[in-house]
Design a protein around this motif. Structure first.
Motif, PDB file in Angstrom:
ATOM      1  N   GLY A  64      68.015  72.060 114.494  1.00 15.45           N
ATOM      2  CA  GLY A  64      69.409  71.753 114.180  1.00 15.45           C
ATOM      3  C   GLY A  64      69.711  70.285 113.990  1.00 15.45           C
ATOM      4  O   GLY A  64      70.877  69.883 114.034  1.00 15.45           O
ATOM      5  N   THR A  65      68.696  69.455 113.762  1.00 14.29           N
ATOM      6  CA  THR A  65      68.915  68.029 113.582  1.00 14.29           C
ATOM      7  C   THR A  65      69.857  67.792 112.400  1.00 14.29           C
ATOM      8  O   THR A  65      69.566  68.168 111.258  1.00 14.29           O
ATOM      9  N   GLY A  66      71.011  67.196 112.666  1.00 11.90           N
ATOM     10  CA  GLY A  66      71.977  66.896 111.611  1.00 11.90           C
ATOM     11  C   GLY A  66      72.781  68.091 111.142  1.00 11.90           C
ATOM     12  O   GLY A  66      73.580  67.980 110.206  1.00 11.90           O
ATOM     13  N   ALA A  67      72.589  69.242 111.783  1.00 10.33           N
ATOM     14  CA  ALA A  67      73.266  70.467 111.356  1.00 10.33           C
ATOM     15  C   ALA A  67      74.624  70.597 112.034  1.00 10.33           C
ATOM     16  O   ALA A  67      74.888  69.967 113.065  1.00 10.33           O
ATOM     17  N   PRO A  68      75.521  71.420 111.470  1.00  6.41           N
ATOM     18  CA  PRO A  68      76.769  71.719 112.165  1.00  6.41           C
ATOM     19  C   PRO A  68      76.478  72.331 113.539  1.00  6.41           C
ATOM     20  O   PRO A  68      75.426  72.937 113.756  1.00  6.41           O
ATOM     21  N   GLN A  69      77.426  72.182 114.463  1.00  7.76           N
ATOM     22  CA  GLN A  69      77.214  72.687 115.807  1.00  7.76           C
ATOM     23  C   GLN A  69      77.011  74.201 115.807  1.00  7.76           C
ATOM     24  O   GLN A  69      76.172  74.718 116.544  1.00  7.76           O
ATOM     25  N   ILE A  70      77.787  74.907 114.987  1.00  3.44           N
ATOM     26  CA  ILE A  70      77.670  76.361 114.896  1.00  3.44           C
ATOM     27  C   ILE A  70      76.781  76.714 113.702  1.00  3.44           C
ATOM     28  O   ILE A  70      77.050  76.274 112.568  1.00  3.44           O
ATOM     29  N   ALA A  71      75.750  77.494 113.948  1.00  3.23           N
ATOM     30  CA  ALA A  71      74.806  77.845 112.880  1.00  3.23           C
ATOM     31  C   ALA A  71      75.415  78.886 111.935  1.00  3.23           C
ATOM     32  O   ALA A  71      76.289  79.674 112.317  1.00  3.23           O
TER      33      ALA A  71
END
Length: 299
Positions: free
Chosen positions: A81-88
């Protein structure tokens, strides 16, 4: 002169037609509830396995749905989740590029974008999708699904792993792609260890490349173990002497390796007079006359 009666008990073993003897076997029962938790092999335990909800309405024929979206049911997590939104997000496609679902109109891709078809398409990550399903400790379950490589992608981009409570139970791929979806059927079994089991499918292809690993028609059902026939035991032969004219037929030595015996049937086979014992585990055969009698026990 004394007269003798020889009572011979004939043992006949065979499996009854109702298979599991009218009860659920121990492998299919939770020790805390032997009534409501019997295995029903026709009951689907997983929801939205065809990814028909939510409905894709975007004109691009694909969209992303954050974990927790009503109707989605699946929990979604980023693998990296590096750099991803908190919610997948789960990415669901509906006829994109003319591709065809295994069943229905939609399927999931286990590589998901951060922003969806209306965004810059700059971020993406592989995902894992999970559901908690009710299970019976010790019961056997089968996870089945359809898998397709994403058309026109590399072999290493298309691979899925299946887990039960975090334990790997199966892998499909890497798989070569074609010009359209090519759906193949796969199934893996596991034994539940608790009353709730987490089923997970996760992308194991090239990480975070936004392409690959199509999934459709995910299903989880319990399986009924093959029944083992009960074993009838009518006890040893008996000899009595008149004026005693009765014997006790005892089938308590009978057993069922995977369940509980629910009926005992004593049948008169041969003898100088017809005698009809009661159908109980222990039954009296009377009145008897001089001669040899043969009785059969069926369980």
């Amino acid at each position: 002169m004394k007269k003798f009666i020889k009572i011979t008990l004939f043992i006949l073993l065979f499996a009854l037609s109702f298979g599991v003897n009218g009860v659920t076997t121990s492998a299919e029962l939770d020790s805390t509830d032997t009534t409501s938790l019997a295995c029903n092999p026709n009951l689907e335990l997983l929801q939205n396995g065809g990814f028909e909800n939510p409905t894709v309405t975007n004109s691009a024929l694909w969209d992303i749905f954050p974990s927790g979206t009503p109707g989605l049911v699946w929990s979604v997590s980023w693998i990296d989740g590096t750099g991803a939104p908190q919610i997948a997000n789960m990415e669901i496609q509906k006829g994109f590029s003319g591709w065809i679902a295994s069943e229905g109109t939609q399927w999931a891709e286990l590589d998901s974008d951060y922003d969806g078809p209306d965004g810059p398409l700059a971020g993406h990550s592989s995902v894992a999708i999970s559901q908690n399903i009710p299970t019976i400790a010790g019961g056997e379950y089968i996870v089945s699904f359809k898998f397709s490589a994403r058309p026109l992608t590399g072999e290493l981009q298309n691979k899925v792993e299946v887990l039960a409570d975090g334990n790997l139970i199966g892998t499909v791929g890497p798989t070569l792609s074609d010009s359209n979806t090519v759906w193949t059927s796969h199934s893996f079994t596991f034994n539940a260890i608790d009353s709730l089991t987490t089923i997970t499918l996760r992308d194991a292809g090239t990480p975070n490349d936004s392409l690959g690993t199509f999934i459709d028609n995910v299903s989880v059902k319990c399986t009924v173990p093959a029944n083992i026939a009960p074993i009838a035991n009518a006890g040893p032969d008996q000899t009595i002497t008149l004026p005693t004219n009765s014997v006790t037929l005892n089938g308590s030595g009978s057993s069922d390796p995977d369940g509980t015996i629910v009926s005992y049937v004593w049948s008169f086979v041969s003898g100088p007079s017809n005698v009809d014992p009661a159908d109980t585990v222990s039954s009296s055969a009377t009145p008897l006359v001089a001669g040899t009698y043969v009785f059969k026990l069926t369980v």
